[in-house]
Scaffold this active site. Structure first.
Site, PDB file in Angstrom:
ATOM      1  N   LYS A  62      35.408 -60.134  64.279  1.00  0.00           N
ATOM      2  CA  LYS A  62      34.722 -59.894  65.546  1.00  0.00           C
ATOM      3  C   LYS A  62      33.793 -61.036  65.926  1.00  0.00           C
ATOM      4  CE  LYS A  62      35.857 -55.408  66.587  1.00  0.00           C
ATOM      5  NZ  LYS A  62      35.718 -54.134  67.190  1.00  0.00           N
TER       6      LYS A  62
ATOM      7  N   LYS B 103      47.226 -56.395  63.977  1.00  0.00           N
ATOM      8  CA  LYS B 103      47.315 -54.976  64.327  1.00  0.00           C
ATOM      9  C   LYS B 103      47.271 -54.781  65.846  1.00  0.00           C
ATOM     10  CE  LYS B 103      42.623 -53.253  64.673  1.00  0.00           C
ATOM     11  NZ  LYS B 103      41.775 -52.114  64.707  1.00  0.00           N
TER      12      LYS B 103
ATOM     13  N   LYS C  17      43.291 -52.284  71.131  1.00  0.00           N
ATOM     14  CA  LYS C  17      42.988 -52.103  72.547  1.00  0.00           C
ATOM     15  C   LYS C  17      42.254 -53.305  73.119  1.00  0.00           C
ATOM     16  CE  LYS C  17      40.100 -48.246  71.097  1.00  0.00           C
ATOM     17  NZ  LYS C  17      38.784 -48.261  70.652  1.00  0.00           N
TER      18      LYS C  17
HETATM   19  P1  ATP Z   1      39.237 -52.543  68.718  1.00  0.00           P
HETATM   20  O1  ATP Z   1      40.635 -52.998  68.882  1.00  0.00           O
HETATM   21  O2  ATP Z   1      38.449 -52.553  69.972  1.00  0.00           O
HETATM   22  O3  ATP Z   1      38.557 -53.123  67.542  1.00  0.00           O
HETATM   23  P2  ATP Z   1      40.481 -50.234  67.710  1.00  0.00           P
HETATM   24  O4  ATP Z   1      41.680 -50.172  68.573  1.00  0.00           O
HETATM   25  O5  ATP Z   1      40.606 -50.661  66.289  1.00  0.00           O
HETATM   26  O6  ATP Z   1      39.333 -51.005  68.409  1.00  0.00           O
HETATM   27  P3  ATP Z   1      38.795 -48.007  67.029  1.00  0.00           P
HETATM   28  O7  ATP Z   1      38.067 -47.116  67.920  1.00  0.00           O
HETATM   29  O8  ATP Z   1      37.998 -48.994  66.317  1.00  0.00           O
HETATM   30  O9  ATP Z   1      39.920 -48.751  67.796  1.00  0.00           O
HETATM   31  O10 ATP Z   1      39.686 -47.159  66.034  1.00  0.00           O
HETATM   32  C1  ATP Z   1      39.934 -45.791  66.121  1.00  0.00           C
HETATM   33  C2  ATP Z   1      40.880 -45.366  65.027  1.00  0.00           C
HETATM   34  O11 ATP Z   1      42.171 -45.907  65.272  1.00  0.00           O
HETATM   35  C3  ATP Z   1      40.491 -45.836  63.626  1.00  0.00           C
HETATM   36  O12 ATP Z   1      40.724 -44.785  62.710  1.00  0.00           O
HETATM   37  C4  ATP Z   1      41.415 -46.975  63.360  1.00  0.00           C
HETATM   38  O13 ATP Z   1      41.665 -47.141  61.990  1.00  0.00           O
HETATM   39  C5  ATP Z   1      42.657 -46.534  64.101  1.00  0.00           C
HETATM   40  N1  ATP Z   1      43.477 -47.664  64.519  1.00  0.00           N
HETATM   41  C6  ATP Z   1      43.138 -48.619  65.402  1.00  0.00           C
HETATM   42  N2  ATP Z   1      44.145 -49.493  65.578  1.00  0.00           N
HETATM   43  C7  ATP Z   1      45.155 -49.076  64.774  1.00  0.00           C
HETATM   44  C8  ATP Z   1      46.468 -49.565  64.505  1.00  0.00           C
HETATM   45  N3  ATP Z   1      46.937 -50.650  65.096  1.00  0.00           N
HETATM   46  N4  ATP Z   1      47.245 -48.883  63.640  1.00  0.00           N
HETATM   47  C9  ATP Z   1      46.787 -47.770  63.034  1.00  0.00           C
HETATM   48  N5  ATP Z   1      45.558 -47.266  63.238  1.00  0.00           N
HETATM   49  C10 ATP Z   1      44.744 -47.897  64.094  1.00  0.00           C
END
Ligand code: ATP
Ligand code: LTN
Length: 331
Positions: free
Chosen positions: A114, A196, A199
């Site tokens: 980040k 990964k 969003k």
């Molecule tokens: P950002 O991309 O803004 O860092 P994020 O998409 O990782 O955010 P979070 O709100 O941080 O979203 O995550 C919410 C949940 O979704 C967490 O349990 C995280 O582990 C899961 N998660 C996020 N992205 C993935 C992914 N690509 N595959 C599986 N699980 C995910």
């Protein structure tokens, strides 16, 4: 109710939810509701570690709540609430922060990622974020935390902090365990399957949003990166296909081997068409229910108010113990 084990998890309202959030986290939460005492939080305090527009943040917080319910989280079974409504999170976070070593936070890979992406906003919240996450979890005497694979390291800190506090004073916190599903714990970017799906990803063809229209989903799957082998096979040499197979398996519940078998004499094209249909079908009812909830702000308000009242009681009880053991004089 009292005997049930406790589950806690959360999603940040920092952007539109992706298929990764759904398959890695929210989808798994639904099945846990009968067996466990579940707390599902919209972690708005976490989301301001990167800049947020207040209007969008307000809207997205409700959207995430509506999505929880549209995906099947039932407020009559689980406690759905907004993190900033329960101030104990911040209070416990302060106490835990005084017991966290800088070295521990420095090691966090998400922090390292980040700071690279947010060079213009190197705020201390990005650094102390895992402490707040530990507070979220420990306040509810959580046994299990269902999350995607990327949160493993943060959970390790929550475990260490709970043990550290228990050892320094006396047993206060349950030591939480991660609950990471075998399939779908890390959904990858459709354009770059080495990172990964996120969003906050730069290329919109890399992620599928839960609210993407069916045509958009079909287009994104069609354009997703595969390779030249043209064999639907789950292996590290073709990470793109591996990821698509994971998505297929996670949604349908079919074993990877069975899916490979089904497409043995077929190419990527047919596989992708079917996969897109499967995703569209899975998301269709969620989309519809989501729109219903978003049109009923009164109901959403009732859910988050009831949820906060319930969460607050439990959280306060833990915080009172923590303050007492720390040496603070009760009012
Ligand atoms: P950002 O991309 O803004 O860092 P994020 O998409 O990782 O955010 P979070 O709100 O941080 O979203 O995550 C919410 C949940 O979704 C967490 O349990 C995280 O582990 C899961 N998660 C996020 N992205 C993935 C992914 N690509 N595959 C599986 N699980 C995910
Ligand atoms: N850090 C998590 C979101 C999060 C969380 C939590 C998840 C904040 N607090 C408590 C589980 C339990 C993330 O970025 N995905």
């Amino acid at each position: 109710m009292e005997d049930k084990k406790v589950i806690f998890s959360g999603v940040q309202p920092s952007g539109d939810l992706t298929l990764g959030n759904y398959l890695g986290a929210v989808k798994n939460w639904v099945a846990l509701q009968d067996e466990y005492d579940c707390y599902y939080c919209v972690v708005d305090l976490h989301s301001i570690t990167v800049p947020q527009d207040p209007k969008n943040l307000r809207r997205r917080t409700l959207e995430v709540m509506a999505l929880y319910m549209a995906a099947g989280i039932d407020p009559n079974k689980s406690t759905i609430f907004i993190q900033s409504h329960v101030s104990s999170h911040i209070e416990l976070s302060w106490v835990l922060g005084t017991m966290t070593y800088l070295g521990e936070l420095n090691r966090m890979t998400q922090f390292k990622d980040k700071i690279q992406k947010n060079e213009k906003n190197l705020n201390s919240g990005l650094f102390t974020y895992p402490v707040l996450m530990a507070a979220d979890i420990l306040l509810y005497q959580t046994d299990l935390v269902p999350v995607g694979d990327d949160q493993k390291q943060h959970l390790e800190l929550a475990r260490d902090l709970s043990q550290r506090f228990n050892n320094k004073y006396s047993d206060t916190f349950i030591v939480p365990e991660p609950m990471i599903s075998k399939v779908g714990a890390r959904i990858m970017d459709l354009q770059d399957p080495t990172v990964k799906m996120s969003k906050s990803g730069d290329n919109e063809n890399g992620y599928i949003l839960l609210m993407d229209a069916p045509d958009t989903i079909r287009r994104k799957i069609k354009r997703s990166v595969t390779d030249s082998m043209n064999r639907v096979k789950y292996c590290d040499e073709q990470p793109g296909v591996k990821n698509l197979l994971t998505i297929y398996s996670k949604i349908t519940g079919e074993k990877i081997e069975n899916i490979e078998e089904k497409y043995r004499d077929k190419g990527y094209k047919e596989f992708k068409i079917d996969l897109a249909d499967i995703i569209v079908e899975e998301l269709k009812p969620i989309r519809e229910k989501y729109l219903e909830y978003m049109n009923d702000k009164k109901y959403l308000e009732k859910v988050y108010k009831d949820g906060a009242a319930k969460a607050e009681k439990v959280a306060r009880k833990t915080l009172r113990k923590v303050y007492k053991k720390t040496g603070f004089i009760p009012r």
